[in-house]
Motif scaffolding. Structure first.
Motif, PDB file in Angstrom:
ATOM      1  N   ALA B 289       0.845  -1.197   0.000  1.00 39.59           N
ATOM      2  CA  ALA B 289       0.000   0.000   0.000  1.00 39.59           C
ATOM      3  C   ALA B 289       0.878   1.245   0.000  1.00 39.59           C
ATOM      4  O   ALA B 289       0.610   2.218  -0.722  1.00 39.59           O
ATOM      5  N   ALA B 290       1.946   1.206   0.792  1.00 37.92           N
ATOM      6  CA  ALA B 290       2.857   2.359   0.862  1.00 37.92           C
ATOM      7  C   ALA B 290       3.489   2.628  -0.494  1.00 37.92           C
ATOM      8  O   ALA B 290       3.575   3.787  -0.938  1.00 37.92           O
ATOM      9  N   THR B 291       3.899   1.543  -1.194  1.00 37.90           N
ATOM     10  CA  THR B 291       4.553   1.753  -2.496  1.00 37.90           C
ATOM     11  C   THR B 291       3.542   2.191  -3.556  1.00 37.90           C
ATOM     12  O   THR B 291       3.911   2.870  -4.515  1.00 37.90           O
ATOM     13  N   ALA B 292       2.296   1.807  -3.392  1.00 35.04           N
ATOM     14  CA  ALA B 292       1.285   2.164  -4.394  1.00 35.04           C
ATOM     15  C   ALA B 292       0.722   3.566  -4.163  1.00 35.04           C
ATOM     16  O   ALA B 292       0.366   4.266  -5.120  1.00 35.04           O
ATOM     17  N   LEU B 293       0.641   3.974  -2.897  1.00 37.40           N
ATOM     18  CA  LEU B 293      -0.065   5.216  -2.578  1.00 37.40           C
ATOM     19  C   LEU B 293       0.861   6.418  -2.369  1.00 37.40           C
ATOM     20  O   LEU B 293       0.425   7.555  -2.474  1.00 37.40           O
ATOM     21  N   PHE B 294       2.110   6.148  -2.059  1.00 41.11           N
ATOM     22  CA  PHE B 294       3.037   7.264  -1.792  1.00 41.11           C
ATOM     23  C   PHE B 294       4.192   7.253  -2.795  1.00 41.11           C
ATOM     24  O   PHE B 294       4.563   6.198  -3.306  1.00 41.11           O
ATOM     25  N   ARG B 295       4.725   8.438  -3.032  1.00 40.74           N
ATOM     26  CA  ARG B 295       5.905   8.523  -3.909  1.00 40.74           C
ATOM     27  C   ARG B 295       7.142   8.291  -3.052  1.00 40.74           C
ATOM     28  O   ARG B 295       7.514   9.137  -2.235  1.00 40.74           O
ATOM     29  N   LEU B 296       7.735   7.160  -3.229  1.00 37.58           N
ATOM     30  CA  LEU B 296       8.921   6.821  -2.433  1.00 37.58           C
ATOM     31  C   LEU B 296      10.141   6.795  -3.346  1.00 37.58           C
ATOM     32  O   LEU B 296      10.009   6.622  -4.562  1.00 37.58           O
ATOM     33  N   ARG B 297      11.303   6.935  -2.748  1.00 34.59           N
ATOM     34  CA  ARG B 297      12.519   6.801  -3.535  1.00 34.59           C
ATOM     35  C   ARG B 297      12.584   5.381  -4.081  1.00 34.59           C
ATOM     36  O   ARG B 297      12.159   4.422  -3.412  1.00 34.59           O
ATOM     37  N   ASP B 298      13.140   5.248  -5.297  1.00 34.72           N
ATOM     38  CA  ASP B 298      13.165   3.941  -5.958  1.00 34.72           C
ATOM     39  C   ASP B 298      13.783   2.857  -5.085  1.00 34.72           C
ATOM     40  O   ASP B 298      13.288   1.738  -5.014  1.00 34.72           O
ATOM     41  N   ARG B 299      14.874   3.213  -4.451  1.00 34.90           N
ATOM     42  CA  ARG B 299      15.591   2.221  -3.652  1.00 34.90           C
ATOM     43  C   ARG B 299      14.729   1.735  -2.476  1.00 34.90           C
ATOM     44  O   ARG B 299      14.643   0.533  -2.213  1.00 34.90           O
ATOM     45  N   LEU B 300      14.070   2.701  -1.829  1.00 36.23           N
ATOM     46  CA  LEU B 300      13.204   2.340  -0.699  1.00 36.23           C
ATOM     47  C   LEU B 300      12.009   1.517  -1.187  1.00 36.23           C
ATOM     48  O   LEU B 300      11.662   0.481  -0.599  1.00 36.23           O
ATOM     49  N   ALA B 301      11.390   1.997  -2.279  1.00 32.94           N
ATOM     50  CA  ALA B 301      10.225   1.287  -2.818  1.00 32.94           C
ATOM     51  C   ALA B 301      10.596  -0.135  -3.204  1.00 32.94           C
ATOM     52  O   ALA B 301       9.866  -1.095  -2.910  1.00 32.94           O
ATOM     53  N   SER B 302      11.764  -0.279  -3.860  1.00 38.45           N
ATOM     54  CA  SER B 302      12.205  -1.618  -4.268  1.00 38.45           C
ATOM     55  C   SER B 302      12.390  -2.518  -3.048  1.00 38.45           C
ATOM     56  O   SER B 302      11.991  -3.692  -3.062  1.00 38.45           O
ATOM     57  N   GLY B 303      12.968  -1.955  -2.000  1.00 38.30           N
ATOM     58  CA  GLY B 303      13.175  -2.723  -0.775  1.00 38.30           C
ATOM     59  C   GLY B 303      11.853  -3.187  -0.178  1.00 38.30           C
ATOM     60  O   GLY B 303      11.711  -4.351   0.226  1.00 38.30           O
ATOM     61  N   LEU B 304      10.881  -2.286  -0.153  1.00 40.64           N
ATOM     62  CA  LEU B 304       9.580  -2.637   0.412  1.00 40.64           C
ATOM     63  C   LEU B 304       8.901  -3.696  -0.452  1.00 40.64           C
ATOM     64  O   LEU B 304       8.281  -4.643   0.057  1.00 40.64           O
ATOM     65  N   ILE B 305       9.022  -3.536  -1.771  1.00 40.50           N
ATOM     66  CA  ILE B 305       8.339  -4.469  -2.681  1.00 40.50           C
ATOM     67  C   ILE B 305       8.927  -5.871  -2.571  1.00 40.50           C
ATOM     68  O   ILE B 305       8.190  -6.855  -2.474  1.00 40.50           O
ATOM     69  N   VAL B 306      10.253  -5.958  -2.562  1.00 41.74           N
ATOM     70  CA  VAL B 306      10.841  -7.302  -2.503  1.00 41.74           C
ATOM     71  C   VAL B 306      10.582  -7.940  -1.135  1.00 41.74           C
ATOM     72  O   VAL B 306      10.371  -9.150  -1.035  1.00 41.74           O
ATOM     73  N   THR B 307      10.529  -7.111  -0.095  1.00 41.44           N
ATOM     74  CA  THR B 307      10.186  -7.652   1.233  1.00 41.44           C
ATOM     75  C   THR B 307       8.756  -8.181   1.237  1.00 41.44           C
ATOM     76  O   THR B 307       8.487  -9.292   1.711  1.00 41.44           O
TER      77      THR B 307
END
Lengths: 247, 384
Positions: B289-307
């Protein structure tokens, strides 16, 4: 001369030995009816008069001996129900039928207690037959639900599908196993081993096509139930005097 | 008081039958991702399109292995097709599996034909193998390329219903067993297909990140974000369906709830309530939800997604465990539960399961050595 006699005797002993090896193996499988037995002339049913069972476990011992059932697995078993004044139900069975039921540690204020023998219900609409992917589970014309151990792949789907916990995977043959109504006996005019062994006549077996058979008369005279009728399996094991607590 | 029928002390379906729907789920999910690109033209999925198809193929190769190991008589397994009992849902396995395998092999052949051709023109055992795969026909021009693409698209389209059928069938195997209260629900096959898609997308994300990390490739952010959005959507549907099923039984307070409530609150409390729902569903839901709803830095978003993807992979495995094993813990006497602890070294033990689950990744690596599965590893991609 003495050599020839020795050889003949040796062959006899060898033959007897081989025979002894194969006799119990032959018993493991539901024998095909042979001789003048006509399956079209019979429709076998089974009844249990729960008011007569004393929980002696003679039926369980007879079944294991007759069918060489592996330890820890059961083609038939007896459940003991004890209900106290508050309506609390306790159910148990024997771990070792040779020892029989042990006294309850705390009988408390038991107001009702009874035994219920269980076997495969040889259902008219058996779900185990329905789910067997290779047709190894089948129903004979005379109403027995059997397993073709030469065809069974041992997937266990029938074990999962049986609502009554009657099936298991035999650890020796790696195929499905269950009560056969002692098909090798009944096709020779004998009673199933458990029925033969019951000292109180709690287990009744007979031909439902024959109005004069013991089971037909019993079912005409007494009120009875079947287990889990809501499953739609149409069991052919009929229980006389069954308490509502029995599932 | 606890009473189980004496034959129920033996849990007939163990770790292998947990693994079987898990692996078929990965097949279905990976194939659907591949089809999103090949059929529905989701261009952002291009970096994983070939990889997802290859993943579906190798997982499909290994899907029947747990079944084969589980069978009491594996040498008779083909009887399921030779002497099938058509009243059995399980009898459909051989036909559905074979049809799907043929389709995926054909699609692989057409999608990767250009790569096989490029490899076949070289020398060495791999080139020889590619020539065999291509049936020694090395012609290639615009017409053959167009024909390959057209047929591949058709097969990918045809594969979607087959992928759904295959996994719905697995769910139906359980859902159709009226004797088992925990399994017997018409929703089971729907739950299975959605959780399959979740696991398939998750394994692709996980593997894509792993391969990129090992090879020091840069992951394609738009591709990963698109996968994450699909994953979020499908996981919401899958978890909602699972919860709805339990909630409806709980609310109706039928007789079966008396024992199912105990199953959930006692026997499966850790594996179902705590792990499957609270930890491995809720946390990935929040991360995605965080990666879909908020603009995050690519590195952070990637980390959240793979987790989140890794956690959801575990969540689906837990779901398979809770269905397959949970259903057998519940006695058909409706008066108690049996227990089960998986063996480690036995035929159907954890080590064997780990080996079977690892093998597809090994085959995928060999596949990748013959024809590259990622654009990053293809010569033309490196230069661009």
């Amino acid at each position: 001369m003495s050599d020839a006699v020795t050889r003949r005797e040796a062959l006899k002993i060898l033959g007897a030995g081989v025979g002894l090896i194969f006799v119990p193996i032959g018993r493991l499988e539901a024998a095909e009816p042979g001789g003048d037995y006509d399956p079209d002339k019979h429709y076998w049913g089974y009844a249990v008069d729960t008011t007569k069972c004393i929980g002696c476990c003679a039926c369980m011992r007879a079944c294991r001996a007759e069918n060489d059932v592996p330890d820890g697995y059961y083609r038939t078993w007896i459940e003991r129900y004890t209900i106290d004044a508050k309506g609390e139900v306790r159910v148990d069975t024997v771990e070792d039928e040779k020892l029989g039921f042990q006294d309850l540690e705390d009988e408390g204020d038991t107001v009702k207690a009874f035994f219920v023998p269980k076997i495969c219900n040889h259902c008219e609409k058996s779900v185990c037959n329905q789910v067997c992917p290779v047709g190894a589970a089948y129903r004979t014309q005379d109403g027995a639900v059997l397993v073709d151990t030469k065809r069974c792949i041992g997937c266990g789907y029938c074990v999962q599908a049986c609502p009554y916990g009657s099936r298991f995977i035999n650890p020796r043959t790696h195929t499905a196993d269950k009560c056969t109504l002692c098909y090798h006996r009944i096709t020779k005019g004998l009673l199933p081993a458990c029925v033969q062994a019951c000292p109180k006549g709690a287990r009744v077996f007979g031909d439902l096509n024959d109005p004069k058979s013991a089971i037909s008369i019993l079912l005409k005279q007494r009120r009875y139930r079947v287990l889990k009728p809501e499953m739609g399996t149409h069991p052919k094991c009929y229980y006389v005097g069954l308490d509502r607590e029995v599932i | 008081m606890n009473y189980v029928f004496p034959n129920e002390l033996h849990v007939t379906w163990s770790v292998m039958i947990v693994l079987y729907p898990f692996i078929t789920g990965l097949v279905a999910g990976a194939f659907i991702v591949s089809s999103l690109y090949h059929v529905f033209g989701r261009k952002e999925l291009k970096p994983v399109a070939r990889f997802s198809l290859a993943s579906a193929f190798v997982f499909l190769l290994f899907a029947p292995i747990p079944l084969q190991i589980h069978l009491g008589h594996p040498e008779r397994s083909l009887n399921i097709m030779i002497t099938p009992n058509f009243s059995s849902a399980m009898a459909g396995f051989g036909y559905i599996y074979s049809t799907y395998l043929v389709l995926v092999v054909l699609e692989i052949w057409f999608v990767f034909r250009g790569d096989f051709l490029a490899r076949a023109r070289g020398t060495g055992p791999a080139a020889w193998l590619c020539r065999v795969i291509l049936l020694f026909d090395l012609r290639e021009d615009d017409a053959t390329r167009r024909a390959d693409a057209k047929i591949a698209k058709f097969l990918a389209g045809l594969g979607i219903p087959l992928a759904c059928l295959m996994h719905c069938y697995v769910g139906f195997l359980f859902g159709s067993l009226k004797a088992n209260t925990w399994w017997s629900t018409a929703l089971m096959f729907v739950i299975f297909i959605f959780s399959a898609i979740v696991s398939g997308i998750s394994v692709l994300i996980f593997h894509y990140f792993l391969v990129s990390w090992i090879n020091r490739w840069r992951v394609d952010a738009s591709c990963v974000h698109a996968l994450a959005r699909y994953l979020w959507g499908f996981m919401i549907i899958a978890v909602a369906l699972e919860l709805l099923e339990v909630l409806s039984i709980a609310y109706k307070q039928t007789e079966e709830w008396e024992i199912l409530g105990l199953l959930i609150s006692k026997k499966l409390f850790v594996s179902y309530v705590v792990l499957q729902l609270a930890v491995f569903s809720l946390i990935p839901f929040l991360l995605l939800a965080a990666t879909a709803l908020f603009r995050l830095r690519d590195r952070l978003a990637s980390g959240l997604i793979v987790t989140a993807a890794t956690m959801l992979l575990i969540q689906v495995l837990l779901m398979r465990w809770n269905v397959v094993i949970g259903g057998q813990l519940l006695s058909k006497s409706m008066r108690g539960f049996t227990s089960y602890l998986p063996g480690i070294w036995e035929k159907e033990g954890l080590v064997m399961a780990a080996i079977i689950f690892t093998m597809p990744f090994v085959i995928l690596y060999v596949f990748h050595r013959i024809v590259p599965l990622f654009p990053s590893s293809r010569p033309e991609a490196v230069t661009t």
